[in-house]
Design a protein around this motif. Structure first.
Motif, PDB file in Angstrom:
ATOM      1  N   GLU A  14     -28.191  47.136 151.109  1.00  0.00           N
ATOM      2  CA  GLU A  14     -27.288  48.244 150.751  1.00  0.00           C
ATOM      3  C   GLU A  14     -27.232  49.294 151.855  1.00  0.00           C
ATOM      4  O   GLU A  14     -26.184  49.889 152.096  1.00  0.00           O
ATOM      5  CB  GLU A  14     -27.731  48.889 149.443  1.00  0.00           C
ATOM      6  CG  GLU A  14     -27.533  48.021 148.234  1.00  0.00           C
ATOM      7  CD  GLU A  14     -26.155  48.151 147.620  1.00  0.00           C
ATOM      8  OE1 GLU A  14     -25.506  49.193 147.795  1.00  0.00           O
ATOM      9  OE2 GLU A  14     -25.747  47.182 146.950  1.00  0.00           O
ATOM     10  N   ALA A  15     -28.352  49.543 152.534  1.00  0.00           N
ATOM     11  CA  ALA A  15     -28.355  50.502 153.647  1.00  0.00           C
ATOM     12  C   ALA A  15     -27.417  50.020 154.748  1.00  0.00           C
ATOM     13  O   ALA A  15     -26.620  50.801 155.278  1.00  0.00           O
ATOM     14  CB  ALA A  15     -29.775  50.698 154.179  1.00  0.00           C
ATOM     15  N   SER A  18     -23.803  50.272 153.515  1.00  0.00           N
ATOM     16  CA  SER A  18     -23.374  51.671 153.453  1.00  0.00           C
ATOM     17  C   SER A  18     -22.928  52.152 154.830  1.00  0.00           C
ATOM     18  O   SER A  18     -21.920  52.856 154.956  1.00  0.00           O
ATOM     19  CB  SER A  18     -24.505  52.560 152.939  1.00  0.00           C
ATOM     20  OG  SER A  18     -24.789  52.251 151.597  1.00  0.00           O
ATOM     21  N   TYR A  21     -19.497  50.611 155.716  1.00  0.00           N
ATOM     22  CA  TYR A  21     -18.386  51.191 154.959  1.00  0.00           C
ATOM     23  C   TYR A  21     -18.255  52.699 155.144  1.00  0.00           C
ATOM     24  O   TYR A  21     -17.415  53.333 154.517  1.00  0.00           O
ATOM     25  CB  TYR A  21     -18.495  50.816 153.484  1.00  0.00           C
ATOM     26  CG  TYR A  21     -18.227  49.351 153.269  1.00  0.00           C
ATOM     27  CD1 TYR A  21     -16.956  48.818 153.459  1.00  0.00           C
ATOM     28  CD2 TYR A  21     -19.260  48.482 152.939  1.00  0.00           C
ATOM     29  CE1 TYR A  21     -16.714  47.472 153.310  1.00  0.00           C
ATOM     30  CE2 TYR A  21     -19.024  47.129 152.784  1.00  0.00           C
ATOM     31  CZ  TYR A  21     -17.746  46.624 152.973  1.00  0.00           C
ATOM     32  OH  TYR A  21     -17.511  45.283 152.825  1.00  0.00           O
ATOM     33  N   THR A  23     -20.352  55.177 154.473  1.00  0.00           N
ATOM     34  CA  THR A  23     -21.021  56.083 153.539  1.00  0.00           C
ATOM     35  C   THR A  23     -22.392  56.404 154.141  1.00  0.00           C
ATOM     36  O   THR A  23     -23.411  55.826 153.770  1.00  0.00           O
ATOM     37  CB  THR A  23     -21.114  55.471 152.121  1.00  0.00           C
ATOM     38  OG1 THR A  23     -21.702  54.176 152.198  1.00  0.00           O
ATOM     39  CG2 THR A  23     -19.735  55.356 151.484  1.00  0.00           C
ATOM     40  N   TYR A  24     -22.349  57.331 155.090  1.00  0.00           N
ATOM     41  CA  TYR A  24     -23.493  57.590 155.951  1.00  0.00           C
ATOM     42  C   TYR A  24     -24.673  58.256 155.242  1.00  0.00           C
ATOM     43  O   TYR A  24     -25.814  57.951 155.548  1.00  0.00           O
ATOM     44  CB  TYR A  24     -23.058  58.399 157.170  1.00  0.00           C
ATOM     45  CG  TYR A  24     -22.007  57.692 157.989  1.00  0.00           C
ATOM     46  CD1 TYR A  24     -22.195  56.375 158.416  1.00  0.00           C
ATOM     47  CD2 TYR A  24     -20.810  58.317 158.315  1.00  0.00           C
ATOM     48  CE1 TYR A  24     -21.236  55.712 159.161  1.00  0.00           C
ATOM     49  CE2 TYR A  24     -19.842  57.662 159.071  1.00  0.00           C
ATOM     50  CZ  TYR A  24     -20.058  56.362 159.489  1.00  0.00           C
ATOM     51  OH  TYR A  24     -19.105  55.700 160.220  1.00  0.00           O
ATOM     52  N   ALA A  26     -25.495  57.778 152.169  1.00  0.00           N
ATOM     53  CA  ALA A  26     -26.121  56.677 151.433  1.00  0.00           C
ATOM     54  C   ALA A  26     -26.954  55.813 152.370  1.00  0.00           C
ATOM     55  O   ALA A  26     -28.064  55.393 152.014  1.00  0.00           O
ATOM     56  CB  ALA A  26     -25.054  55.834 150.729  1.00  0.00           C
ATOM     57  N   ALA A  27     -26.460  55.552 153.568  1.00  0.00           N
ATOM     58  CA  ALA A  27     -27.209  54.746 154.532  1.00  0.00           C
ATOM     59  C   ALA A  27     -28.533  55.422 154.884  1.00  0.00           C
ATOM     60  O   ALA A  27     -29.572  54.764 154.950  1.00  0.00           O
ATOM     61  CB  ALA A  27     -26.376  54.515 155.793  1.00  0.00           C
ATOM     62  N   LEU A  30     -30.882  55.321 151.712  1.00  0.00           N
ATOM     63  CA  LEU A  30     -31.359  53.965 151.445  1.00  0.00           C
ATOM     64  C   LEU A  30     -32.293  53.455 152.540  1.00  0.00           C
ATOM     65  O   LEU A  30     -33.275  52.763 152.244  1.00  0.00           O
ATOM     66  CB  LEU A  30     -30.174  53.014 151.260  1.00  0.00           C
ATOM     67  CG  LEU A  30     -29.408  53.230 149.957  1.00  0.00           C
ATOM     68  CD1 LEU A  30     -28.074  52.499 149.996  1.00  0.00           C
ATOM     69  CD2 LEU A  30     -30.232  52.792 148.762  1.00  0.00           C
ATOM     70  N   ALA A 119     -27.017  58.265 160.468  1.00  0.00           N
ATOM     71  CA  ALA A 119     -27.106  56.942 159.846  1.00  0.00           C
ATOM     72  C   ALA A 119     -27.550  55.890 160.868  1.00  0.00           C
ATOM     73  O   ALA A 119     -28.340  54.999 160.544  1.00  0.00           O
ATOM     74  CB  ALA A 119     -25.778  56.564 159.211  1.00  0.00           C
TER      75      ALA A 119
END
Length: 136
Positions: A14-15, A18, A21, A23-24, A26-27, A30, A119
């Motif tokens: 998921e990292a 993320s 996509y 979604t830094y 979140a990266a 995670l 990220a």
């Protein structure tokens, strides 16, 4: 760690996703979560359950004090904590690691570029831990 637990593997994947996509935040969160999983499992396997139960900062400190992980990897993990913490633990606007203060300090007004850079740093730390930490 002999086998990566399913949750740890999912956090790792998921990292990466993320980041891809965009979604830094979140990266970053995670990647830090993956590192925490890895450190806690690895320390527990080596008999450091007490230190492992105190969170990532304590786990990094234990690994550093006992020479279990190269200082370069530990420095990257420490840096990631500073980036992650304002997103996980709400900080006042003036806090030195809050995103607004970091933007002011670096003179950038491109928040997306700063988050992308964070990220990238987070994923480098995550991969470093996965490949090199604890004698992997």
């Amino acid at each position: 760690m002999s086998v990566m637990p399913l949750e740890t593997n999912l956090v790792f994947k998921e990292a990466k996703a993320s980041f891809i996509y965009g979604t830094y935040v979140a990266a970053v969160v995670l990647a830090a979560s993956f590192i925490e999983h890895w450190f806690i499992a690895s320390l527990s396997e080596r008999g450091y359950q007490k230190e492992a139960s105190r969170g990532l900062a304590a786990a990094i400190k234990c690994a550093r004090a006992n020479g279990l992980v190269t200082p370069l990897i530990l420095d990257k993990a420490d840096r990631l904590l500073l980036i992650r913490n304002p997103f996980v633990h709400l900080k006042e606007f003036e806090h030195q690691h809050a995103i607004g203060q970091r933007m002011a300090k670096t003179g950038t007004f491109d928040i997306l570029a700063l988050l992308e850079s964070d990220a990238k740093e987070a994923l480098i730390a995550m991969y470093g831990v996965a490949v090199y930490a604890f004698g992997r």
